[in-house]
Design an enzyme around this catalytic site. Structure first.
Site, PDB file in Angstrom:
ATOM      1  N   LYS A 144     127.118 -54.054  60.440  1.00  0.00           N
ATOM      2  CA  LYS A 144     126.854 -54.763  61.690  1.00  0.00           C
ATOM      3  C   LYS A 144     126.917 -53.891  62.934  1.00  0.00           C
ATOM      4  CE  LYS A 144     128.696 -59.211  60.191  1.00  0.00           C
ATOM      5  NZ  LYS A 144     129.776 -60.164  60.395  1.00  0.00           N
ATOM      6  N   GLY A 167     136.881 -47.592  56.463  1.00  0.00           N
ATOM      7  CA  GLY A 167     137.321 -47.623  55.071  1.00  0.00           C
ATOM      8  C   GLY A 167     136.193 -47.393  54.079  1.00  0.00           C
ATOM      9  N   GLY A 170     140.265 -50.601  62.169  1.00  0.00           N
ATOM     10  CA  GLY A 170     140.144 -51.094  63.547  1.00  0.00           C
ATOM     11  C   GLY A 170     140.762 -50.138  64.550  1.00  0.00           C
ATOM     12  N   ARG A 217     147.820 -43.804  51.736  1.00  0.00           N
ATOM     13  CA  ARG A 217     148.573 -44.073  52.967  1.00  0.00           C
ATOM     14  C   ARG A 217     150.033 -43.618  52.865  1.00  0.00           C
ATOM     15  NH1 ARG A 217     146.204 -49.890  55.088  1.00  0.00           N
ATOM     16  NH2 ARG A 217     144.701 -48.920  56.480  1.00  0.00           N
TER      17      ARG A 217
HETATM   18  P1  ADP Z   1     133.143 -48.791  57.375  1.00  0.00           P
HETATM   19  O1  ADP Z   1     134.198 -49.510  56.575  1.00  0.00           O
HETATM   20  O2  ADP Z   1     132.944 -47.380  56.914  1.00  0.00           O
HETATM   21  O3  ADP Z   1     133.371 -48.916  58.855  1.00  0.00           O
HETATM   22  P2  ADP Z   1     131.382 -51.055  57.374  1.00  0.00           P
HETATM   23  O4  ADP Z   1     132.476 -51.925  56.873  1.00  0.00           O
HETATM   24  O5  ADP Z   1     130.922 -51.217  58.754  1.00  0.00           O
HETATM   25  O6  ADP Z   1     131.747 -49.515  57.084  1.00  0.00           O
HETATM   26  O7  ADP Z   1     130.080 -51.234  56.472  1.00  0.00           O
HETATM   27  C1  ADP Z   1     130.116 -51.212  55.067  1.00  0.00           C
HETATM   28  C2  ADP Z   1     129.299 -52.345  54.522  1.00  0.00           C
HETATM   29  O8  ADP Z   1     127.963 -52.264  54.986  1.00  0.00           O
HETATM   30  C3  ADP Z   1     129.248 -52.311  53.021  1.00  0.00           C
HETATM   31  O9  ADP Z   1     129.752 -53.519  52.527  1.00  0.00           O
HETATM   32  C4  ADP Z   1     127.745 -52.194  52.713  1.00  0.00           C
HETATM   33  O10 ADP Z   1     127.366 -52.946  51.598  1.00  0.00           O
HETATM   34  C5  ADP Z   1     127.118 -52.734  53.969  1.00  0.00           C
HETATM   35  N1  ADP Z   1     125.741 -52.255  54.113  1.00  0.00           N
HETATM   36  C6  ADP Z   1     125.335 -51.019  54.453  1.00  0.00           C
HETATM   37  N2  ADP Z   1     123.996 -50.924  54.456  1.00  0.00           N
HETATM   38  C7  ADP Z   1     123.536 -52.142  54.106  1.00  0.00           C
HETATM   39  C8  ADP Z   1     122.227 -52.707  53.928  1.00  0.00           C
HETATM   40  N3  ADP Z   1     121.124 -51.976  54.102  1.00  0.00           N
HETATM   41  N4  ADP Z   1     122.149 -53.999  53.546  1.00  0.00           N
HETATM   42  C9  ADP Z   1     123.254 -54.742  53.355  1.00  0.00           C
HETATM   43  N5  ADP Z   1     124.507 -54.278  53.524  1.00  0.00           N
HETATM   44  C10 ADP Z   1     124.651 -52.994  53.885  1.00  0.00           C
HETATM   45 MG    MG Z   2     134.437 -51.611  56.151  1.00  0.00          MG
END
Ligand code: ADP
Ligand code: MG
Length: 438
Positions: A209, A362, A385, A42
């Site tokens: 999610k 992230g 976000g 950053r």
């Molecule tokens: P980003 O930070 O790239 O937006 P997210 O924070 O939405 O991504 O998602 C990352 C999280 O999703 C990680 O902690 C990962 O462990 C979880 N995750 C991804 N696939 C699965 C799965 N099949 N079961 C449980 N957790 C999962």
């Molecule tokens: Mg994340």
């Protein structure tokens, strides 16, 4: 006439020389127990902005937060390690000013700045008026600068005194507020690219999610040509198809939402056809690959399977634009990382061939880094976000507060081709910055 955010690149050096420039940056970096910076991305990402200002002879006042000190001084939240990092990286003196905005001590110190000098104010969240966007505090900050540069993309979805109050005050006083080099890139790739994507336009979504990304899914679904879904997010969609997901992570209260999205998305939405399962999600898990109809009652889905990787790859290759947000599985654990790493490598290869690739989130950025392909992506966002909100087409207070200018049309009536003139090695972006169609 179309308008765009005014940027630092629009200003002449003569407009900056000798001026006090208040620069809101996002130096909210991770520190270890010895208060050493573990990931300086950053800070690195703001160097193009800082160098431009210093070269122009501006008097630079940097403002950032670090952590959540809750309106009171806290030694653990000091920006001292950041000032030291900046001094090492640039060779400049970067004093940390601990005097409060609004105090005569700080006003005197800032009045004595020389052309090309850079100072860093202490953690702005040490003061209670910051996160409440207190007007008096915003005025105190705004009075420190003749003009404002917004480069703190990570907080652009928040309206705080340092990124919204201060520029409002500066503009009201006749000064300008523009986007810095980093903010300019984030806006270009996250907002402008998604408004008029080179097609085919493919979105890859994953992570934990649906609920956290529903606004982005809703916004992107009408415009994408394909939406590829992996991660735990896909489990909820598989449940909506009536499939057994065993003990996998599922958002039970979003199954109906997933069913609605499938109904509306039709064949735009591609779900996993096979998955990697184990009886536990752990670093030593014994995994199996099964078709999505064959997930057992005690299985937990941890990754997309090889047939799904091939299916997704065929959509990513040949795409004009790919937006990737969220890992395809539990990428932080080796037994479940390969699906995400494979998609990251395929996206990097496609980028080499001219696909414009934008990575938000992230965990996705960390996965691209772990796969060794981060530098080959067109753009990796520094915001979490804020990047979701900007991609979803929402107004960001930290962007809306900046000045806009009329877009100059070229002879074809298109937006000007603002081929980037920057290639700073420090910024974690690379590959084809212009993303030619194919
Ligand atoms: P980003 O930070 O790239 O937006 P997210 O924070 O939405 O991504 O998602 C990352 C999280 O999703 C990680 O902690 C990962 O462990 C979880 N995750 C991804 N696939 C699965 C799965 N099949 N079961 C449980 N957790 C999962
Ligand atoms: Mg994340």
């Amino acid at each position: 006439m179309a308008q765009r955010t005014r940027t630092l690149s629009d200003l002449e050096a003569a407009e900056l020389r000798g001026r006090r420039v208040l620069v809101r940056v996002d130096y909210n970096v991770p520190l270890d127990d010895d208060r050493r910076i573990t990931d300086p991305i950053r800070i690195e990402a703001t160097l193009p902005t800082l160098r431009l200002l210093v070269d122009a002879g501006a008097r630079v006042i940097l403002v950032s937060h670090l952590g959540r000190p809750d309106g009171a001084p806290d030694p653990a939240g000091s920006l001292a390690p950041v000032a030291a990092w900046l001094e090492d990286a640039t060779g400049w003196n970067v004093p940390l000013l601990t005097e409060a905005p609004g105090s005569s001590e700080l006003a005197t110190r800032v009045a004595g700045l020389e052309d090309g000098e850079v100072v860093l104010l202490e953690n702005i969240r040490f003061f209670p008026g910051e996160t409440s966007n207190d007007p008096a505090f915003g005025t105190a900050l705004g009075e420190l600068g003749d003009l404002f540069v917004g480069d703190a993309f990570g907080v652009a979805h928040r309206a705080h005194a340092s990124n919204v109050g201060a520029p409002t005050v500066i503009r009201a006083g006749g000064g300008t507020a523009v986007a810095g080099r980093l903010m300019e890139r984030e806006i270009r790739f996250l907002r402008d690219t998604l408004r008029s994507p080179v097609r085919p336009f493919v979105s890859v979504m994953g992570g934990a999610k649906i609920s956290g990304k529903i606004d982005l899914i809703e916004a992107i679904l009408p415009t994408v040509d394909r939406l590829l879904v992996g991660g735990a997010m896909a489990n909820t969609f598989l449940r909506a198809l009536g499939l057994d997901t065993g003990k996998s992570l599922v958002e039970e209260d979003r199954v109906q939402m997933a069913a609605d999205l499938l109904e509306r998305g039709g064949d735009k939405i591609l779900l996993p056809v096979d998955v990697v399962v184990a009886s536990e999600i752990s670093p030593s898990a014994q995994t199996r690959i099964v078709d999505r109809d064959d997930v057992g009652t005690d299985d937990r889905i941890g990754d997309i399977g090889p047939a799904t990787r091939a299916l997704f790859a065929s959509e990513i290759r040949g795409a004009g634009t790919v937006v990737w947000n969220g890992p395809m599985g539990v990428a932080e654990l080796a037994p479940f990382a390969e699906g995400t790493f494979e998609i990251a490598r395929i996206l990097a290869d496609a980028t080499d061939q001219g696909t414009l690739s934008v990575v938000g989130g992230g965990d996705s950025a960390a996965a691209a880094e772990a796969a060794g392909v981060a530098a080959r992506m067109t753009h990796i966002s520094t915001g979490g976000g804020a990047s979701l909100d900007l991609m979803a087409g929402k107004e960001l207070p930290g962007v809306s507060v900046l000045e806009v200018v009329d877009e100059v049309a070229d002879v074809d009536g298109d937006a000007p081709d603002d081929a980037p003139d920057e290639a700073p090695a420090q910024v974690r972006t690379g590959g084809s910055t212009d993303g030619g169609a194919r």
